[in-house]
Design a protein around this motif. Structure first.
Motif, PDB file in Angstrom:
ATOM      1  N   PHE A  50      -1.300   0.219 -59.267  1.00 51.26           N
ATOM      2  CA  PHE A  50      -1.925   1.133 -58.309  1.00 51.26           C
ATOM      3  C   PHE A  50      -1.581   2.556 -58.697  1.00 51.26           C
ATOM      4  O   PHE A  50      -0.413   2.884 -58.937  1.00 51.26           O
ATOM      5  CB  PHE A  50      -1.415   0.840 -56.899  1.00 51.26           C
ATOM      6  CG  PHE A  50      -1.962  -0.434 -56.327  1.00 51.26           C
ATOM      7  CD1 PHE A  50      -3.129  -0.417 -55.566  1.00 51.26           C
ATOM      8  CD2 PHE A  50      -1.330  -1.659 -56.547  1.00 51.26           C
ATOM      9  CE1 PHE A  50      -3.640  -1.598 -55.039  1.00 51.26           C
ATOM     10  CE2 PHE A  50      -1.843  -2.835 -56.019  1.00 51.26           C
ATOM     11  CZ  PHE A  50      -2.997  -2.815 -55.274  1.00 51.26           C
ATOM     12  N   GLN A  51      -2.557   3.427 -58.784  1.00 51.69           N
ATOM     13  CA  GLN A  51      -2.317   4.787 -59.274  1.00 51.69           C
ATOM     14  C   GLN A  51      -1.787   5.745 -58.217  1.00 51.69           C
ATOM     15  O   GLN A  51      -1.304   6.829 -58.550  1.00 51.69           O
ATOM     16  CB  GLN A  51      -3.594   5.347 -59.896  1.00 51.69           C
ATOM     17  CG  GLN A  51      -4.060   4.531 -61.100  1.00 51.69           C
ATOM     18  CD  GLN A  51      -4.851   5.395 -62.056  1.00 51.69           C
ATOM     19  OE1 GLN A  51      -4.304   6.337 -62.651  1.00 51.69           O
ATOM     20  NE2 GLN A  51      -6.112   5.104 -62.221  1.00 51.69           N
ATOM     21  N   VAL A  52      -1.990   5.386 -56.958  1.00 52.94           N
ATOM     22  CA  VAL A  52      -1.309   6.121 -55.877  1.00 52.94           C
ATOM     23  C   VAL A  52      -0.670   5.066 -54.977  1.00 52.94           C
ATOM     24  O   VAL A  52      -0.867   3.858 -55.185  1.00 52.94           O
ATOM     25  CB  VAL A  52      -2.287   7.032 -55.072  1.00 52.94           C
ATOM     26  CG1 VAL A  52      -2.728   8.221 -55.911  1.00 52.94           C
ATOM     27  CG2 VAL A  52      -3.497   6.246 -54.579  1.00 52.94           C
ATOM     28  N   GLU A  53       0.099   5.504 -54.002  1.00 52.09           N
ATOM     29  CA  GLU A  53       0.807   4.576 -53.107  1.00 52.09           C
ATOM     30  C   GLU A  53      -0.119   3.434 -52.678  1.00 52.09           C
ATOM     31  O   GLU A  53      -1.199   3.642 -52.142  1.00 52.09           O
ATOM     32  CB  GLU A  53       1.325   5.344 -51.887  1.00 52.09           C
ATOM     33  CG  GLU A  53       1.778   4.507 -50.710  1.00 52.09           C
ATOM     34  CD  GLU A  53       2.906   3.526 -51.029  1.00 52.09           C
ATOM     35  OE1 GLU A  53       3.838   3.924 -51.764  1.00 52.09           O
ATOM     36  OE2 GLU A  53       2.845   2.368 -50.567  1.00 52.09           O
ATOM     37  N   LYS A  54       0.379   2.208 -52.913  1.00 54.26           N
ATOM     38  CA  LYS A  54      -0.446   1.032 -52.657  1.00 54.26           C
ATOM     39  C   LYS A  54      -0.657   0.786 -51.160  1.00 54.26           C
ATOM     40  O   LYS A  54      -1.765   0.537 -50.704  1.00 54.26           O
ATOM     41  CB  LYS A  54       0.239  -0.187 -53.287  1.00 54.26           C
ATOM     42  CG  LYS A  54      -0.380  -1.520 -52.947  1.00 54.26           C
ATOM     43  CD  LYS A  54       0.483  -2.678 -53.479  1.00 54.26           C
ATOM     44  CE  LYS A  54      -0.102  -4.031 -53.100  1.00 54.26           C
ATOM     45  NZ  LYS A  54       0.767  -5.145 -53.508  1.00 54.26           N
ATOM     46  N   ASN A  55       0.428   0.866 -50.388  1.00 57.79           N
ATOM     47  CA  ASN A  55       0.362   0.403 -48.994  1.00 57.79           C
ATOM     48  C   ASN A  55       0.028   1.511 -48.005  1.00 57.79           C
ATOM     49  O   ASN A  55       0.724   1.713 -47.009  1.00 57.79           O
ATOM     50  CB  ASN A  55       1.684  -0.289 -48.617  1.00 57.79           C
ATOM     51  CG  ASN A  55       1.884  -1.558 -49.449  1.00 57.79           C
ATOM     52  OD1 ASN A  55       2.848  -1.678 -50.206  1.00 57.79           O
ATOM     53  ND2 ASN A  55       0.965  -2.495 -49.324  1.00 57.79           N
ATOM     54  N   ALA A  56      -1.032   2.225 -48.325  1.00 57.66           N
ATOM     55  CA  ALA A  56      -1.453   3.298 -47.419  1.00 57.66           C
ATOM     56  C   ALA A  56      -2.959   3.483 -47.507  1.00 57.66           C
ATOM     57  O   ALA A  56      -3.593   3.124 -48.496  1.00 57.66           O
ATOM     58  CB  ALA A  56      -0.745   4.605 -47.783  1.00 57.66           C
ATOM     59  N   LEU A  57      -3.515   4.034 -46.440  1.00 56.69           N
ATOM     60  CA  LEU A  57      -4.892   4.512 -46.491  1.00 56.69           C
ATOM     61  C   LEU A  57      -4.797   6.007 -46.806  1.00 56.69           C
ATOM     62  O   LEU A  57      -4.188   6.768 -46.048  1.00 56.69           O
ATOM     63  CB  LEU A  57      -5.588   4.269 -45.144  1.00 56.69           C
ATOM     64  CG  LEU A  57      -7.084   4.582 -45.093  1.00 56.69           C
ATOM     65  CD1 LEU A  57      -7.777   3.670 -44.083  1.00 56.69           C
ATOM     66  CD2 LEU A  57      -7.376   6.032 -44.750  1.00 56.69           C
ATOM     67  N   HIS A  58      -5.326   6.390 -47.947  1.00 55.87           N
ATOM     68  CA  HIS A  58      -5.211   7.784 -48.384  1.00 55.87           C
ATOM     69  C   HIS A  58      -6.334   8.626 -47.788  1.00 55.87           C
ATOM     70  O   HIS A  58      -7.477   8.185 -47.732  1.00 55.87           O
ATOM     71  CB  HIS A  58      -5.253   7.861 -49.912  1.00 55.87           C
ATOM     72  CG  HIS A  58      -4.063   7.192 -50.542  1.00 55.87           C
ATOM     73  ND1 HIS A  58      -2.949   7.887 -50.973  1.00 55.87           N
ATOM     74  CD2 HIS A  58      -3.784   5.877 -50.770  1.00 55.87           C
ATOM     75  CE1 HIS A  58      -2.052   7.035 -51.458  1.00 55.87           C
ATOM     76  NE2 HIS A  58      -2.551   5.807 -51.350  1.00 55.87           N
ATOM     77  N   ILE A  59      -5.952   9.805 -47.316  1.00 57.68           N
ATOM     78  CA  ILE A  59      -6.954  10.722 -46.764  1.00 57.68           C
ATOM     79  C   ILE A  59      -6.768  12.102 -47.383  1.00 57.68           C
ATOM     80  O   ILE A  59      -5.648  12.621 -47.441  1.00 57.68           O
ATOM     81  CB  ILE A  59      -6.835  10.891 -45.226  1.00 57.68           C
ATOM     82  CG1 ILE A  59      -6.723   9.534 -44.528  1.00 57.68           C
ATOM     83  CG2 ILE A  59      -8.017  11.682 -44.671  1.00 57.68           C
ATOM     84  CD1 ILE A  59      -6.692   9.638 -42.997  1.00 57.68           C
ATOM     85  N   TRP A  60      -7.867  12.676 -47.821  1.00 58.68           N
ATOM     86  CA  TRP A  60      -7.911  14.075 -48.224  1.00 58.68           C
ATOM     87  C   TRP A  60      -8.689  14.808 -47.117  1.00 58.68           C
ATOM     88  O   TRP A  60      -9.913  14.941 -47.210  1.00 58.68           O
ATOM     89  CB  TRP A  60      -8.607  14.234 -49.579  1.00 58.68           C
ATOM     90  CG  TRP A  60      -7.845  13.711 -50.759  1.00 58.68           C
ATOM     91  CD1 TRP A  60      -7.156  14.472 -51.681  1.00 58.68           C
ATOM     92  CD2 TRP A  60      -7.694  12.344 -51.184  1.00 58.68           C
ATOM     93  NE1 TRP A  60      -6.593  13.661 -52.636  1.00 58.68           N
ATOM     94  CE2 TRP A  60      -6.897  12.352 -52.362  1.00 58.68           C
ATOM     95  CE3 TRP A  60      -8.132  11.117 -50.689  1.00 58.68           C
ATOM     96  CZ2 TRP A  60      -6.552  11.178 -53.044  1.00 58.68           C
ATOM     97  CZ3 TRP A  60      -7.779   9.944 -51.365  1.00 58.68           C
ATOM     98  CH2 TRP A  60      -6.991   9.985 -52.524  1.00 58.68           C
TER      99      TRP A  60
END
Lengths: 452, 452
Positions: A203-213
């Motif tokens: 996973f290229q960013v934290e796996k266990n999260a919903l990422h929001i910009w």
């Protein structure tokens, strides 16, 4: 009396409902407009990823399916916010590590549900059969085979429209007298994009999260997939200065993403290609009533109450509806008129509530999560919940981690928002919280929660 | 460029609009689903009587038609309320005798408008031609001849849908992306009944009034016709204890009317016959946007914004729309995309407002007019208007006797309601009105009205 029933649509709602019906001795025929996605590679619907939470998990457990799905689901413990500068801020969804939501591939979920349905005696799914409408007097359902183009009419005793937000059954209800209906589109559209897995499926960013910009009037989000990739969705206005209409060249798209999402762009090698190949989706809220025509037909799931995706509750609510229909069948056997009208009576108030909550949550996700004051309030919310677990449960948690009616979540949420504003107005750290005032307000305004 | 335009529907809106268009040099073709009502005896539509007021009169004057219509119109100076005991109470509509509304036969109005339209060079009405839909890409309009059953397609450059609340043009707009739409039915239906003329064509109750038998949750009303009769409308719930569903025998109807409308029943010799022969009508509020598809098609009148009849503004607002379209053509010639989008931009806020006002007025008519406190407030309103004619104009008057935007009437009405409540809260006669406080509130909260 034969216990036979016809479903229109083998999406998540139709597939799950057919399992519940078969377990109650019904013979179920499902007509699905798409080919069998377990055999043919097709788009699974309007969105790649879903977030499954307590209401949905409960339904999948009832169908004996949660173990299977859990294996291909990625838990998300909270929101990871990305600032323009690439700074990260994490806000947990729940009060502790047990309160998480699960990112699941819509296609995989649907396939598992169809396979489970077909295991039940009496369930048959007919694929590539598009329903084009229904005559509620005769029970005639019109079908068109999407492969051969052939049209035919089948006679049905009882039909349940699980055919989604563009429901053909609902369209014909518009012709029945005094059918209240509204379809309300957002001025934002969405574009699906991808962050592929890193080397060795990492996973290229934290796996266990919903990422929001979050960027105030628009946002990019990313949900983890089981294979190490992320399904991204870019929510953006259709028209106006900053809009899909204006991002009309690869250079403009690249420039915009470089300015607004600089930490995301290195992770999205196919950005410009995907941006112009993938369609721009629209988002609609559907409200209607009645949901049924006598004992002939009922709408359920998105067909009755499509909502915007920002609370991650569309499929969870559809599943909850399936369980409630099953419970009413246990109570009223095949008195469809009674089952359908009771279902609507108990359920519409709650789907109206989640529709409103979902619309509100778009503003929270794209704008408020970037505000330190908002994040502080969230902390206070969880602290209050810890102390008063049966009195003060954050609105998000009531909807996501509890199964109490969404209308109750909405109204208690309003009260709690007022209490929170009063408590957080003049403080900046949780140590300064006036616990005596908190207790006073909470005990005065809220009665203990009763979770079903 | 040929200045050619196609209208769907020769009802009041279509007929009047075609006159305005012809006067601007357009060639106008109107397709009307009904036969020519000047030659064939048919029902003119969903209601026998209309109330024409300032907005409508202005439009009819512009078309040079008001003199003709005025001759067959019956002025109504106010509401005459009938109590269960048969007591009468009169409440004037306006501040003086010049402020009246006019009861007109819908059929006669429509016939006069069609005749006027056909007098214009370039206007042709094709009767018994039902539009069944439109393709907005090609401009193909589908027609079915109601006499021969023959179907055909005509190519159109620009189409205006004046085809009423069940608009076929609007139905096809539902298939266009991101079309916002709602249809919302009242739980009340209506039944048309008649008070025939007395001997020698005498009016059997006060001629120059709109009669109301207000009974809280339902009502009977009567509007004078030119021939001495009254067109009555009974507004009543479809379902429930007191409902059309339950008034299912002649004996029940008679008994109900004898109990509730004892002074009306001797005037209605055909009551029970009419009650079971005439259909029960439903009432709907239609809201949608956009009202147009590019430069191809526009909705106008009920097709765009059908409202419930309780403010008597449906046809008046449709006429106002016709004038505004004409004014935009004067400004933008045949730039239809511009004309259509400007029309919607300036107009929708006002049709939304009148829709809300019409819904509210149902409660006023069936319930509040029976309340002495309400009638006292109305008196105070007119007294305030007399003293502050450019500041305080009653909501009803702003809509009915002025032409300011309905959205302004709605918002000023809200402010005035607050002022009125404050002024009337503790007094029972107009002599006790605190004029100093009134002036203070009015001058603080309201700016001078600008009537167009």
């Amino acid at each position: 009396m034969t216990k036979k029933i016809t479903l229109i649509g083998a999406g998540p709602a139709g597939s799950l409902l057919s399992t519940f019906l078969a377990k109650r001795g019904f013979q179920v025929e499902i007509y699905e407009r798409r080919p069998d996605m377990r055999r043919v590679q097709i788009s699974a619907g309007r969105s790649i990823n879903l977030a499954i939470s307590t209401r949905g998990i409960h339904a999948l457990q009832e169908a004996g399916l949660w173990e299977t799905i859990n294996k291909i689901a990625v838990p998300m413990k909270g929101r990871m916010m990305h600032s323009v500068k690439g700074e990260l801020a994490f806000q947990p969804y729940g009060k502790d590590e047990t309160e998480v939501i699960y990112a699941v591939s819509r296609a995989e979920l649907n396939k598992a549900l169809m396979t489970e349905a077909e295991k039940q005696p009496g369930v048959t799914i007919y694929f590539s059969e598009r329903c084009t409408g229904m005559d509620f007097k005769t029970g005639d359902v019109r079908l068109r085979n999407e492969t051969t183009g052939q049209e035919r009419v089948i006679k049905c005793e009882t039909v349940i429209g699980t055919d989604g937000s563009a429901s053909a059954i609902r369209t014909d209800m518009l012709k029945v007298g005094r059918f209240n209906f509204s379809q309300e589109y957002l001025e934002h559209g969405y574009k699906e994009l991808t962050i592929p897995p890193g080397s060795n499926g990492a996973f290229q960013v934290e796996k266990n999260a919903l990422h929001i910009w979050p960027r105030h009037t628009y946002m990019l989000i990313a949900l983890p997939n089981f294979d190490g990739s992320f399904g991204c969705i870019f929510f953006f206005p259709f028209e106006g200065e900053e809009s899909f209409a204006n991002l009309d060249t690869e250079a403009k798209v690249l420039d915009f993403f470089k300015t607004q999402f600089p930490d995301a762009i290195p992770l999205m090698p196919d950005l410009t290609k995907e941006f112009f190949v993938n369609p721009t989706g629209s988002m609609v809220t559907i409200r209607c009533n009645p949901w049924h025509v006598n004992e002939k037909a009922l709408l359920i799931g998105d067909a009755a109450h499509a909502i915007v995706p920002f609370f991650g509750q569309g499929v969870n609510c559809a599943f909850e509806g399936c369980i409630q229909v099953a419970a009413l069948i246990d109570q009223y056997n095949t008195d469809w008129e009674k089952i359908f009208s009771e279902f609507e009576k108990m359920r519409k108030i709650n789907t109206d509530a989640i529709a409103e909550l979902a619309l509100e949550n778009f503003i929270e996700m794209r704008d408020r999560v970037a505000d330190p004051k908002f994040l502080f309030k969230k902390k206070v919310e969880h602290a209050l919940e810890k102390k008063y677990p049966d009195l003060f449960v954050p609105k998000y948690s009531m909807v996501t981690f509890h199964r109490l009616p969404c209308s109750v979540a909405l109204s208690r949420g309003r009260i709690q928002d007022r209490i929170l504003s009063e408590l957080c107005g003049s403080i900046e750290q949780i140590e300064d919280l006036d616990w005596r005032k908190a207790e006073q307000l909470i005990k005065r305004e809220l009665i203990p929660l009763q979770t079903p």
